[in-house]
Design a protein around this motif. Structure first.
Motif, PDB file in Angstrom:
ATOM      1  N   GLN B 305      -0.490  13.688  -2.034  1.00 47.39           N
ATOM      2  CA  GLN B 305      -1.645  12.793  -2.002  1.00 47.39           C
ATOM      3  C   GLN B 305      -2.829  13.423  -2.738  1.00 47.39           C
ATOM      4  O   GLN B 305      -3.527  12.771  -3.500  1.00 47.39           O
ATOM      5  N   GLU B 306      -3.028  14.731  -2.510  1.00 45.40           N
ATOM      6  CA  GLU B 306      -4.139  15.415  -3.129  1.00 45.40           C
ATOM      7  C   GLU B 306      -3.928  15.545  -4.643  1.00 45.40           C
ATOM      8  O   GLU B 306      -4.806  15.266  -5.445  1.00 45.40           O
ATOM      9  N   ARG B 307      -2.704  15.922  -4.997  1.00 43.80           N
ATOM     10  CA  ARG B 307      -2.382  16.136  -6.412  1.00 43.80           C
ATOM     11  C   ARG B 307      -2.565  14.849  -7.204  1.00 43.80           C
ATOM     12  O   ARG B 307      -3.028  14.862  -8.342  1.00 43.80           O
ATOM     13  N   LEU B 308      -2.204  13.726  -6.605  1.00 42.32           N
ATOM     14  CA  LEU B 308      -2.236  12.458  -7.320  1.00 42.32           C
ATOM     15  C   LEU B 308      -3.510  11.666  -7.046  1.00 42.32           C
ATOM     16  O   LEU B 308      -3.686  10.558  -7.553  1.00 42.32           O
ATOM     17  N   GLY B 309      -4.385  12.219  -6.230  1.00 39.73           N
ATOM     18  CA  GLY B 309      -5.642  11.546  -5.939  1.00 39.73           C
ATOM     19  C   GLY B 309      -5.482  10.287  -5.114  1.00 39.73           C
ATOM     20  O   GLY B 309      -6.200   9.297  -5.302  1.00 39.73           O
ATOM     21  N   LEU B 310      -4.523  10.299  -4.174  1.00 43.41           N
ATOM     22  CA  LEU B 310      -4.300   9.118  -3.333  1.00 43.41           C
ATOM     23  C   LEU B 310      -5.033   9.260  -2.005  1.00 43.41           C
ATOM     24  O   LEU B 310      -5.459  10.357  -1.631  1.00 43.41           O
ATOM     25  N   SER B 341      12.440 -12.214  12.734  1.00 41.90           N
ATOM     26  CA  SER B 341      11.612 -11.025  12.891  1.00 41.90           C
ATOM     27  C   SER B 341      10.732 -10.822  11.660  1.00 41.90           C
ATOM     28  O   SER B 341      11.100 -11.197  10.546  1.00 41.90           O
ATOM     29  N   TYR B 342       9.604 -10.192  11.898  1.00 41.97           N
ATOM     30  CA  TYR B 342       8.696  -9.879  10.804  1.00 41.97           C
ATOM     31  C   TYR B 342       8.096  -8.509  11.069  1.00 41.97           C
ATOM     32  O   TYR B 342       7.752  -8.181  12.204  1.00 41.97           O
ATOM     33  N   ALA B 343       7.995  -7.703  10.025  1.00 43.68           N
ATOM     34  CA  ALA B 343       7.350  -6.398  10.174  1.00 43.68           C
ATOM     35  C   ALA B 343       6.411  -6.178   9.006  1.00 43.68           C
ATOM     36  O   ALA B 343       6.675  -6.613   7.884  1.00 43.68           O
ATOM     37  N   ARG B 344       5.308  -5.506   9.278  1.00 39.86           N
ATOM     38  CA  ARG B 344       4.354  -5.221   8.222  1.00 39.86           C
ATOM     39  C   ARG B 344       3.895  -3.783   8.370  1.00 39.86           C
ATOM     40  O   ARG B 344       3.485  -3.357   9.448  1.00 39.86           O
ATOM     41  N   ASN B 345       3.985  -3.041   7.286  1.00 45.36           N
ATOM     42  CA  ASN B 345       3.444  -1.697   7.285  1.00 45.36           C
ATOM     43  C   ASN B 345       2.204  -1.715   6.405  1.00 45.36           C
ATOM     44  O   ASN B 345       2.280  -2.051   5.224  1.00 45.36           O
ATOM     45  N   THR B 346       1.070  -1.369   6.979  1.00 46.91           N
ATOM     46  CA  THR B 346      -0.198  -1.551   6.267  1.00 46.91           C
ATOM     47  C   THR B 346      -0.432  -0.491   5.210  1.00 46.91           C
ATOM     48  O   THR B 346      -1.358  -0.606   4.420  1.00 46.91           O
ATOM     49  N   GLN B 347       0.356   0.552   5.207  1.00 45.50           N
ATOM     50  CA  GLN B 347       0.189   1.569   4.162  1.00 45.50           C
ATOM     51  C   GLN B 347       1.551   2.015   3.653  1.00 45.50           C
ATOM     52  O   GLN B 347       2.412   2.426   4.421  1.00 45.50           O
ATOM     53  N   HIS B 348       1.729   1.905   2.351  1.00 44.13           N
ATOM     54  CA  HIS B 348       2.968   2.351   1.746  1.00 44.13           C
ATOM     55  C   HIS B 348       2.625   3.122   0.493  1.00 44.13           C
ATOM     56  O   HIS B 348       1.805   2.685  -0.308  1.00 44.13           O
ATOM     57  N   GLN B 349       3.217   4.306   0.347  1.00 40.05           N
ATOM     58  CA  GLN B 349       2.983   5.104  -0.856  1.00 40.05           C
ATOM     59  C   GLN B 349       4.324   5.567  -1.384  1.00 40.05           C
ATOM     60  O   GLN B 349       5.195   5.954  -0.616  1.00 40.05           O
ATOM     61  N   GLU B 350       4.483   5.514  -2.684  1.00 40.81           N
ATOM     62  CA  GLU B 350       5.696   6.080  -3.243  1.00 40.81           C
ATOM     63  C   GLU B 350       5.458   6.596  -4.652  1.00 40.81           C
ATOM     64  O   GLU B 350       4.502   6.170  -5.333  1.00 40.81           O
ATOM     65  N   ILE B 351       6.309   7.521  -5.053  1.00 38.92           N
ATOM     66  CA  ILE B 351       6.259   8.054  -6.417  1.00 38.92           C
ATOM     67  C   ILE B 351       7.491   7.542  -7.137  1.00 38.92           C
ATOM     68  O   ILE B 351       8.603   7.641  -6.619  1.00 38.92           O
ATOM     69  N   GLN B 352       7.278   6.960  -8.287  1.00 41.67           N
ATOM     70  CA  GLN B 352       8.398   6.542  -9.112  1.00 41.67           C
ATOM     71  C   GLN B 352       8.382   7.381 -10.385  1.00 41.67           C
ATOM     72  O   GLN B 352       7.359   7.501 -11.042  1.00 41.67           O
ATOM     73  N   ALA B 353       9.510   7.960 -10.698  1.00 35.48           N
ATOM     74  CA  ALA B 353       9.573   8.847 -11.862  1.00 35.48           C
ATOM     75  C   ALA B 353      10.448   8.213 -12.924  1.00 35.48           C
ATOM     76  O   ALA B 353      11.379   7.482 -12.618  1.00 35.48           O
ATOM     77  N   HIS B 354      10.088   8.453 -14.138  1.00 39.96           N
ATOM     78  CA  HIS B 354      10.924   7.973 -15.229  1.00 39.96           C
ATOM     79  C   HIS B 354      10.844   8.966 -16.376  1.00 39.96           C
ATOM     80  O   HIS B 354       9.923   9.766 -16.464  1.00 39.96           O
ATOM     81  N   THR B 355      11.845   8.912 -17.240  1.00 37.07           N
ATOM     82  CA  THR B 355      11.816   9.741 -18.447  1.00 37.07           C
ATOM     83  C   THR B 355      11.874   8.810 -19.645  1.00 37.07           C
ATOM     84  O   THR B 355      12.259   7.652 -19.523  1.00 37.07           O
TER      85      THR B 355
END
Lengths: 297, 521
Positions: B305-310, B341-355
């Motif tokens: 989070q710190e490295r990517l400024g999130l 059923s329904y679910a909600r997550n109010t915060q989601h973070q992910e890193i996607q990498a590509h070359t």
């Protein structure tokens, strides 16, 4: 038109639940249902969770059971772990504090009388054993009369206005049992005995002193091997008796044994029909008595 | 049977020692035993007759009192009237307010509260379930991992989330050959008149212990309300709350595995359910959960989070669920339950990498936003009433759709920052089980992930589905042991336009030690 009928039905359901019996009673089996009817007569109509042809030990919890238990004032179970696979789960999910074990709304028949097969090794190598005792008390009419008396007291506590009804109902049932037991005792005196599939009718046999010649499954909850059947045939060869098994038990082994031994084979449910009352219950026992008494040498 | 033989043997030894010594031949022993048995049964019968007569006398006496007592007065019977058995019933296990001793005057049949049980007095009910297998697939043992990494947009997910570090166990981490999946320990008990509580621990093959569930639930709330709190498996959907030993197949279905992870929604928080007293079974529930998820609504660790400024991980609860279940009454032999059923997550973070082609550098995009999940479930059961489960039928199906609505917050390509990506992936499984013979159950399952498998927002991409056919056969030797053979034909999308087609074979054992558990529907 069908819509109107539906409305009427829904209306009936709603008003029905308001004007209904003074207590909402749920019985786990038709034998407990019959007992409720025997004690309460017209005053109460039990909801029954399992039909007479079902193996109460194998049954699974269902939402309809939870629905029935949700508003129940009293659940009448056979108990002693017979319904352990589903009733605790159904009661938990029913969100009804009144019918938790230990509360007035939970009645267990097996807790009211002395049990057979108590103790023994708590070793699952012996199959699905229950050291608390054999739970199938509902096939013994005399124990059922005692259970009826206890049930009447419970109902009287929950519904004091009906106390007299319940007590006289239990009393009448006890008298009916007495009359027929005398007759049955005479008919079953000297009966050669019964080969059961599982130790599920031992209370009836014990009551009338009918020998239990053996069980087809040598270990509770495990089907018999060919060797088991051979040994049974060798042991019982030349004796008289009858093979009785329940509808949910496999018919092949009983049929084969009966053929080899030259005996009659009977398929009899452990519990009376769903709509049975006290008389219906006793008629059901009569079917067992007929089957056992018919096995004369 | 054993105690009576023992008793007979003892009695024989005591009453006729000489005979016992001499009776080296079986016949004599057997005769003595049968004599003893006869005497015993005669004696028991006489006691029984006396008991019957006593009960009869009591009733007549009670009748007499009823007739003579003034109207309106409760009938009274003598103090001795209670027909207690000769041998006391086993009431040791009675809990609660058991009334055993009749008070004078009210000497009617005493009824006993509570449930008889062989469970030892105050210990929790304990059971251990052993779950292991022999596994073989055609891709050198990587198959079990592949099915959990079926392609979901955006293509290659750089598996960078912290879940792998601090939650390093995976039920599906299998090798070709022998695997011990887990030993699941469960403890359950009634805490006091107010709460029930349970704990489930999974001890994995490598010895790691994982806390699967530990929660308490209310017993006495009125109006059909119940509150559960602690760490638990959410009641979202149907399969979510099942532990691996309760699955009808050796492995988890594709939608759950890929959209929710190995453990499904297993989180810490509070649940409130309401079962209104309606003519049709209706259960409504809501959950507030911390949101520490492996896949659905996961967050990065502090370093990333710190490295990517999130943003840092928000305070919980971040994950909310709503569910409703309906079950029309189909009589004694059938059961049907429908759920939404329904679910909600109010915060989601992910890193996607590509070359990029001809470049070695790995480019990382960091995306943040929220995640939604929809579920529909249907379960139908038919009780065939045959011996040992023969003729029983069960059909179970669920549809899940996950929508992650994210923005790119950090990227090697600055022009992409701020653009929106909506990742939509759905999945479906349908499975049927049938008791083909006493103790034998056959199962068939089709599961598919990514009927919709696309990226929308400021970019548009579409991927294909992964699917699988599974066939199994389970031998239920007793209530406590199961052996299962399972074959699956997998067709898994591993990268864009790249598929792995392979077979996977399981031989699984499940052994239940200890107390009888009751499974919920």
């Amino acid at each position: 038109m069908p819509f109107r009928i539906l409305i009427a039905l829904v209306g009936l359901l709603l008003t029905g639940s308001v004007l209904a019996a003074p207590l909402d009673v749920v019985a786990t089996t038709s034998s407990m249902g019959a007992l409720v009817r025997a004690v309460a007569g017209e005053r109460l109509e039990p909801t029954i969770l399992a039909g007479p042809e079902r193996d109460l030990h194998q049954l699974q919890a269902k939402p309809s059971m939870m629905r029935a238990l949700r508003g129940a004032d009293l659940v009448v179970a056979i108990g002693a772990e017979l319904e352990v696979g589903w009733l605790p789960a159904a009661i938990n999910s029913a969100a009804n504090p009144a019918i938790q074990p230990g509360q007035e709304g939970y009645f267990e028949a097996a807790a009211q009388v002395e049990l057979l097969d108590v103790g023994g090794a708590a070793d699952r190598a012996l199959g699905d054993v229950h050291t608390v005792g054999n739970p199938h008390v509902d096939l013994d009419p005399v124990r059922m009369a005692r259970i009826a008396a206890a049930l009447a007291e419970r109902l009287a506590r929950l519904d004091p206005a009906g106390a007299e009804t319940y007590r006289s109902g239990a009393n009448a049932f006890a008298h009916a049992v007495e009359r027929r037991v005398t007759d049955w005792r005479a008919r079953l005196a000297g009966a050669p005995g019964v080969l059961l599939y599982h130790r599920d009718a031992v209370y009836l046999l014990d009551r009338f002193d009918v020998p239990l010649l053996g069980t087809i499954e040598s270990i509770p909850g495990v089907p018999p091997s060919g060797q088991d059947l051979l040994e049974l045939t060798n042991t019982l060869k030349g004796r008289a008796g009858v093979v009785i098994y329940a509808p949910y038990q496999p018919p092949q082994a009983p049929a084969k044994l009966a053929r080899d031994l030259g005996w009659r084979v009977e398929r009899l449910p452990l519990a009376p029909p769903l709509d049975a009352d006290g008389t219906g219950y006793l008629d059901h026992i009569e079917r067992w008595v007929d089957a056992i008494a018919a096995a004369r040498p | 049977m054993r105690p009576s033989i023992l008793a007979a043997g003892l009695a024989t030894a005591l009453t006729a020692p000489a005979a016992a010594v001499q009776a080296s031949n079986e016949a004599e022993l057997a005769e003595l035993r049968s004599m003893l048995e006869q005497m015993r049964s005669q004696y028991e019968r006489r006691i029984q007759d006396l008991e019957d007569r006593l009960a009869q006398a009591e009733r007549q006496s009670a009748d007499h009192h009823t007739q003579t007592s003034a109207p309106g007065h409760a009938p009274r019977a003598p103090d001795t009237a209670r027909s207690q058995p000769m041998s006391a019933p086993t009431v040791a296990a009675n809990t609660g307010t058991a009334t055993i001793a009749p008070t004078s005057g009210a000497a009617r049949a005493t009824d006993i509260l509570g449930a008889l049980s062989s469970g030892s007095a105050f210990n929790p009910q304990i059971s251990v379930i052993l779950n292991g297998n022999y596994y073989q697939d055609g891709v050198n043992g990587t198959g079990a991992a592949l099915v959990g990494q079926a392609l979901k947009p955006p293509g290659v997910v750089h598996d960078h989330d912290h879940a792998d570090d601090d939650d390093g166990h995976a039920h599906g981490g299998l090798n070709n050959g022998f695997n011990f999946t887990e030993a699941e320990l469960s403890f359950s008990a009634t805490v006091d008149p107010y709460f029930d509580a349970v704990t489930y621990l999974a001890i994995l093959g490598d010895g790691t212990v994982h806390l699967e569930e530990a929660w308490f639930q209310t017993r006495g709330l009125p109006s059909g309300l119940r509150v559960k709190a602690g760490k638990f498996l959410s009641d979202f959907g149907y399969a979510n709350r099942q532990h691996p030993h309760a699955w009808d197949f050796a492995d988890q279905n594709l939608p759950y595995l890929n959209l929710l992870g190995e453990h499904g929604i297993q989180d810490t928080g509070v649940q409130l359910t309401w079962l209104p007293d309606l003519p049709v079974y209706t259960l409504l529930g809501v959950e507030a959960l911390q949101g520490d998820q492996e896949v659905f609504g996961t967050t990065l660790d502090g370093e990333d989070q710190e490295r990517l400024g999130l943003d840092t991980t928000e305070d919980g609860p971040r994950l909310w669920t709503l569910f409703a279940k309906f079950a029309p009454d189909l009589g004694l032999d059938q059961a049907l339950q429908l759920g939404v059923s329904y679910a909600r997550n109010t915060q989601h973070q992910e890193i996607q990498a590509h070359t990029h082609d001809l470049e070695d550098a790995i480019h990382e995009n960091a995306l943040t936003g929220d995640a939604d999940l929809w579920g529909l479930d249907l379960v139908y059961k038919y009780d065939g009433a045959g011996p040992y489960g023969q003729g029983d039928f069960k059909f179970q199906s669920e549809y899940l759709r996950s929508i992650r609505d994210l923005n790119i917050r950090a990227s090697a390509h600055p022009e992409a920052i701020g653009s929106r990506r909506i990742f939509t992936t759905d999945g479906l499984y349908a499975q049927a089980l049938y008791g083909i013979a006493p103790r034998w159950t056959a199962g068939l399952r089709y599961d598919v992930l990514g009927l919709i498998n696309r990226v929308s927002g400021d970019a548009h991409l579409d991927y294909g589905p992964s699917d699988r056919w599974t066939l199994n056969l389970t031998w239920n030797l007793s209530e406590f042991s199961q052996l299962r053979a399972q074959y699956a034909r997998n067709n898994i999308l591993v990268a864009e336009n790249e598929r792995e087609r392979f077979d996977a074979f399981y031989l699984q054992f499940l052994m239940g030690l200890g107390s009888h558990g009751a499974h919920a529907f």
